[in-house]
Scaffold this motif. Structure first.
Motif, PDB file in Angstrom:
ATOM      1  N   THR A   1       2.378   7.320   5.103  1.00 11.52           N
ATOM      2  CA  THR A   1       1.796   8.002   3.972  1.00 11.52           C
ATOM      3  C   THR A   1       0.835   9.140   4.307  1.00 11.52           C
ATOM      4  O   THR A   1       0.521  10.037   3.375  1.00 11.52           O
ATOM      5  CB  THR A   1       0.877   7.000   3.194  1.00 11.52           C
ATOM      6  N   TYR A  15      -5.157   1.053  -3.064  1.00 13.96           N
ATOM      7  CA  TYR A  15      -4.730  -0.198  -3.233  1.00 13.96           C
ATOM      8  C   TYR A  15      -5.639  -1.250  -3.402  1.00 13.96           C
ATOM      9  O   TYR A  15      -5.647  -2.344  -4.314  1.00 13.96           O
ATOM     10  CB  TYR A  15      -3.839  -0.705  -1.772  1.00 13.96           C
ATOM     11  N   ARG A  55       2.562   9.297  -5.601  1.00 14.14           N
ATOM     12  CA  ARG A  55       3.020  10.666  -5.294  1.00 14.14           C
ATOM     13  C   ARG A  55       3.990  11.235  -5.979  1.00 14.14           C
ATOM     14  O   ARG A  55       4.200  12.190  -6.256  1.00 14.14           O
ATOM     15  CB  ARG A  55       3.180  10.496  -3.802  1.00 14.14           C
ATOM     16  N   TYR A 115      -5.827   7.601  -5.432  1.00 15.80           N
ATOM     17  CA  TYR A 115      -4.935   8.183  -4.482  1.00 15.80           C
ATOM     18  C   TYR A 115      -5.234   9.590  -4.402  1.00 15.80           C
ATOM     19  O   TYR A 115      -5.618  10.141  -3.490  1.00 15.80           O
ATOM     20  CB  TYR A 115      -3.515   7.908  -4.572  1.00 15.80           C
ATOM     21  N   PRO A 146      -4.853   6.000   0.793  1.00 23.26           N
ATOM     22  CA  PRO A 146      -3.956   5.048   0.353  1.00 23.26           C
ATOM     23  C   PRO A 146      -4.632   3.733   0.328  1.00 23.26           C
ATOM     24  O   PRO A 146      -4.464   2.878  -0.657  1.00 23.26           O
ATOM     25  CB  PRO A 146      -2.564   5.081   1.159  1.00 23.26           C
ATOM     26  N   THR A 194       0.823  -1.335  -0.118  1.00 26.38           N
ATOM     27  CA  THR A 194       0.099  -0.090   0.267  1.00 26.38           C
ATOM     28  C   THR A 194       0.937   1.258   0.336  1.00 26.38           C
ATOM     29  O   THR A 194       0.708   2.062  -0.630  1.00 26.38           O
ATOM     30  CB  THR A 194      -1.009  -0.080   1.185  1.00 26.38           C
ATOM     31  N   TRP A 195       1.815   1.254   1.048  1.00 27.69           N
ATOM     32  CA  TRP A 195       2.781   2.148   0.845  1.00 27.69           C
ATOM     33  C   TRP A 195       3.631   2.790  -0.424  1.00 27.69           C
ATOM     34  O   TRP A 195       3.664   3.505  -0.911  1.00 27.69           O
ATOM     35  CB  TRP A 195       3.782   1.978   2.065  1.00 27.69           C
ATOM     36  N   SER A 252       1.322   4.164  -2.902  1.00 30.01           N
ATOM     37  CA  SER A 252       0.976   5.654  -2.602  1.00 30.01           C
ATOM     38  C   SER A 252       2.387   6.356  -2.937  1.00 30.01           C
ATOM     39  O   SER A 252       2.308   7.425  -3.567  1.00 30.01           O
ATOM     40  CB  SER A 252       0.715   5.543  -1.147  1.00 30.01           C
ATOM     41  N   TYR A 278       2.913   2.094   6.650  1.00 32.49           N
ATOM     42  CA  TYR A 278       1.814   2.742   5.860  1.00 32.49           C
ATOM     43  C   TYR A 278       1.414   3.791   6.584  1.00 32.49           C
ATOM     44  O   TYR A 278       0.742   4.973   6.025  1.00 32.49           O
ATOM     45  CB  TYR A 278       0.495   1.773   6.252  1.00 32.49           C
TER      46      TYR A 278
END
Length: 856
Positions: free
Chosen positions: A511, A112, A63, A102, A108, A55-56, A59, A508
């Motif tokens: 984020t 995902y 980004r 996102y 986030p 997930t991170w 993101s 996570y």
């Protein structure tokens, strides 16, 4: 007939049929992952480890790719390491796909989960399109999509999105088929594009796609006798190479990390651990509706493991039907065409067998698997952590064979009954069996905070500008990380099942603030992370604060809910009594502490010396070290990651000179008067004789030193002696005779060790040397904390700074971890051999372990 002769009316890939198929696969995605659809914004499948890491990553990609693409790999976690994104899969294709969600939602987790669900849909749909082309059957194509996207193995990988999703792999093969069968620039371009997009989903798929596309290319090259195919083969190969070349910019950070980090490399031992076994091919997901409670020989696996490889009885039967039901004169569908059978079914049979064989990794039944080991040693498979993941090739091959099977069985039923409807009912029945065998339902969804549920401290942190943080207390270490070198350190949390999800959650939550943080979680944990977290066991000791100050850490986020209730009062007292900390904010269960940045020592304060054996075996190379001591009264921190080039020159009396440039690590953290040994493994193999050894810095931007000494290289047999180990840990050098240390602190010592026997001692060795039975001593300084003559803490090791010749003595900088409980301990220090154990003379040190504040 063949693909080039298929009639357009057999392949209506657009319009209502595609919409209905997509809707059907969307329904399956929702059902197979249920109840995730109810928690797209606040839940995750597979736990708080890898899924939150991914997930991170999505993101971070979303980004950074559009705002600062050159900084893509310089991610915010595991500070102060570089190229941190390269410690795992970069997932750039999926990150770009997640970007609109996102940015629009600011969530986030929602980005995902939608990528996961829609990725499943399009993975199934892509397999459907490929099977539709090969078989001409809607039902067969749907069966292929179901198995490729939702087979038990894929469901077990719901937490590994980089293995789960393959929406471009079937499309890559589809357009390669079309180009090699019919030509067309569009088909060639789309083949290269889909190969590139899938390869940029993960390095695993670069290997999987290269193998499957390369095998299909080779298949056409070997089986086709048409000269007109030669130009197409050439262009297809060029497109393949061009697509792979476009992945190189994303490979460079991985190559940089490999060059500067000695342990950033997959090993055969690791591959053996994650390899498949025959029993894995009878392992099913625990949540599988049909097999989840089945008796032996079936075994159960959870979401996330590598070995859930049972394909299902229905799939195997359909694959066999696809291979063995032969064509009759009135069979009209492409599935029965000899060309499609030869270039389709047989190709996917070989692909499935290839995946099956590779899934066993380096060994099959104790026999070396050269199909795996040869490409591994060439570096082609080193991006694959778990050989069991080659099952992806099996799943694609079986899905296409199942499509052939459904098509042929349904057509046979239609022919025998004289009713097309009966054939459709037979296909529907087979589809129902396939779905029943694959079906999972009611998976565990792990709650994840989002929006207003995110702890307030992270929203506060997002407003603090350019700051660096660490979140403590560090997870307690357990036994197993017995080696605490200043350059290579073991790291074993006491409760890894708690630590991994906790660090995953911190990754996570970053984020929501994107600050540089020491904390992190990834497929690789570098030395900096392991060393810092080991040093932080003693926080807030003076040593830990000096390290944080040297790392330019601004804030410690101290989580009181991570501290056992019975320890909180004592912890508060230590924080109150310690200088160098100030309270900034108290937000919920998290207290924000500011860290002072004291002055530090400079490189000019460092003193260098050489540790090398007086003599060594000829033709073998040997180990030396550059000894570094901090002569200042201030701490020294160097968090440049990597090492320094050291030039080694060996000169014999007759003028023979050999030279090599090697890499030595850098000193990371030294308190006043602390020393460290930076090892260099010399690989120059020279004949017996007397040599002049010169060691000097070869890096203009690094530390400057130059040493010269004499060394004798002798016949190896003379260095083995009678095989008698004798020696002693002699003198101890310290600032005071009354030693004390904080609990869990890394305690630097200087020891003197003497080789009193007739056997050469090696300071470093490899597992291969151990297996071969190296004739020399594999010696280190053994350390054991004792209370009343009984072991009271883990056994530890102080690694020798260099090889030691018989009769030689050297100074050994050792770094040991103190016990976790206060009290008076006796530290037993004695030579220890890797295989034979303790031997020789020892010393005993009396050390009091107590909280640092109490010693003032």
């Amino acid at each position: 007939m063949g693909l080039m002769a298929l009639k357009p009316k057999l392949m209506p890939f657009i319009g209502r049929e595609s919409a209905l198929v997509l809707l059907f696969f969307l329904l399956l995605a929702v059902v197979f992952t249920w109840p995730l659809a109810l928690h797209l914004h606040d839940g995750i499948l597979g736990g708080h480890g890898d899924p939150l890491l991914n997930t991170w990553i999505l993101s971070w990609d979303a980004r950074t790719a559009f705002t600062h693409p050159t900084g893509l790999f310089q991610a915010n976690i595991i500070y102060p390491s570089r190229d941190v994104l390269a410690y795992s899969e970069h997932l750039i294709t999926l990150g770009v796909a997640a970007a609109p969600i996102y940015y629009l939602s600011g969530n986030p987790l929602l980005a995902y989960n939608l990528v996961l669900l829609l990725g499943l849909v399009f993975t199934a749909f892509a397999a459907y399109l490929l099977a539709r082309e090969l078989t001409g059957s809607r039902w067969g194509a749907v069966a292929a999509g179901v198995f490729f996207a939702f087979c038990p193995y894929k469901i077990s990988k719901l937490g590994h999105i980089h293995i789960l999703l393959a929406p471009f792999m079937p499309l890559m093969l589809l357009y390669l088929y079309r180009y090699l069968g019919k030509g067309g620039r569009r088909n060639l371009v789309l083949f290269g594009l889909f190969l590139l997009l899938q390869s940029l989903c993960s390095w695993h798929y670069l290997v999987f796609c290269s193998l499957s596309a390369g095998l299909l290319w080779l298949w056409f090259a070997l089986l086709s006798r048409r000269r007109s195919l030669l130009p197409r083969l050439g262009y297809a190969l060029a497109a393949m190479l061009a697509a792979l070349a476009l992945t190189l910019p994303f490979a460079l950070p991985y190559l940089r990390a490999h060059a500067r980090l000695p342990d950033f490399e997959r090993t055969l031992r690791e591959a053996e651990y994650y390899s498949a076994s025959l029993s894995d091919y009878l392992r099913v997901p625990r949540e599988n509706l049909l097999y989840g409670h089945a008796p032996a020989p079936f075994s159960k696996g959870d979401v996330m493991p590598e070995g859930v490889l049972f394909p299902g009885i229905t799939t195997i039967a359909l694959a066999l039907a696809g291979l063995f039901i032969r064509r009759r004169e009135d069979d009209y569908l492409p599935a029965f065409d000899p060309w499609n059978f030869r270039y389709g079914a047989l190709y996917f049979l070989v692909l499935a067998l290839l995946g099956f064989l590779l899934s066993f990794g380096p060994k099959m039944g104790g026999i070396t698997n050269y199909l795996y080991t040869v490409p591994f040693h060439l570096g082609l498979f080193k991006v694959i952590r778990a050989p069991a993941r080659f099952y992806v090739l099996c799943s694609l091959g079986l899905s296409m064979l199942a499509a052939f099977g459904v098509t042929k069985v349904s057509l046979r039923v239609s022919a025998r009954t004289g009713s097309p409807r009966a054939g459709r009912l037979a296909a529907a029945f087979l589809m129902a069996l396939l779905l029943l065998e694959c079906q999972t339902f009611n998976l565990k969804v792990y709650p994840v905070p989002t929006g207003k549920e995110v702890p307030e401290v992270y929203r506060w942190l997002s407003r603090q500008g350019d700051v660096r943080i660490i979140e403590l207390p560090a997870p307690k270490l357990g036994e197993g990380a017995y080696r605490y070198d200043a350059w290579m350190m073991g790291y074993t949390p006491e409760d890894i099942l708690t630590n991994m999800p906790r660090e995953g959650m911190l990754v996570y939550l970053s984020t929501y603030h994107w600050k540089k943080t020491v904390n992190g979680y990834s497929g690789y944990l570098p030395f900096f992370y392991r060393r810092i977290m080991t040093e932080m066991q003693a926080f807030p000791s003076r040593r830990s604060l000096e390290l944080l100050g040297g790392l330019d850490i601004d804030y410690v986020l101290w989580h009181w809910d991570w501290v056992p209730e019975e320890e909180r009062d004592a912890c508060r007292n230590r924080l109150d009594a310690q200088d160098g900390i100030s309270r900034v904010a108290d937000i919920g269960q998290v207290e924000v502490l500011a860290i002072d940045r004291p002055a530090g020592a400079t490189p000019e304060d460092l003193e260098f010396a050489l540790a090398a054996p007086d003599s060594a075996p000829a033709e073998e190379g040997f180990n030396i070290s550059v000894l570094v001591r901090n002569t200042s009264s201030l701490p020294y921190v160097d968090f440049r990651e990597g090492g320094q080039d050291v030039r080694i020159r060996m000169t014999c009396g007759d003028g023979l000179t050999r030279e090599e440039v090697l890499r030595a690590p850098l000193p990371f953290f030294l308190q006043p008067n602390e020393s460290v040994a930076l090892p260099v493994e010399i690989g120059i193999a020279l004949p017996p004789g007397n040599y002049s050894l010169q060691v000097e810095s070869a890096d203009e931007g690094g530390y400057m030193f130059s040493f010269s000494r004499e060394i004798a290289l002798r016949d190896p047999s003379s260095m083995c002696g009678q095989g008698i180990l004798s020696g002693a840990v002699g003198a101890f050098f310290g600032e005071t005779d009354n030693l004390y240390a904080s609990p869990h602190q890394l305690l630097p010592l200087l020891l003197k060790i003497e080789n009193g026997g007739d056997v050469f001692w090696k300071s470093e060795w490899t597992e291969e040397e151990l297996r071969k039975g190296i004739p020399y001593g594999l010696v280190f300084v053994g350390a054991q904390w004792m209370v009343d003559d009984s072991p009271a803490w883990e056994a530890q090791a102080g690694i020798l700074p260099c090889d030691i010749a018989p009769g030689q003595s050297i100074i050994v900088p050792a770094l040991l971890r103190t016990p976790d409980l206060p009290g008076r301990y006796t530290l037993f220090l004695c030579p220890r051999e890797k295989i034979e154990g303790w031997f020789g003379g020892y010393i005993l040190l009396e050390i009091e372990v107590r909280p640092e504040a109490e010693s003032r």
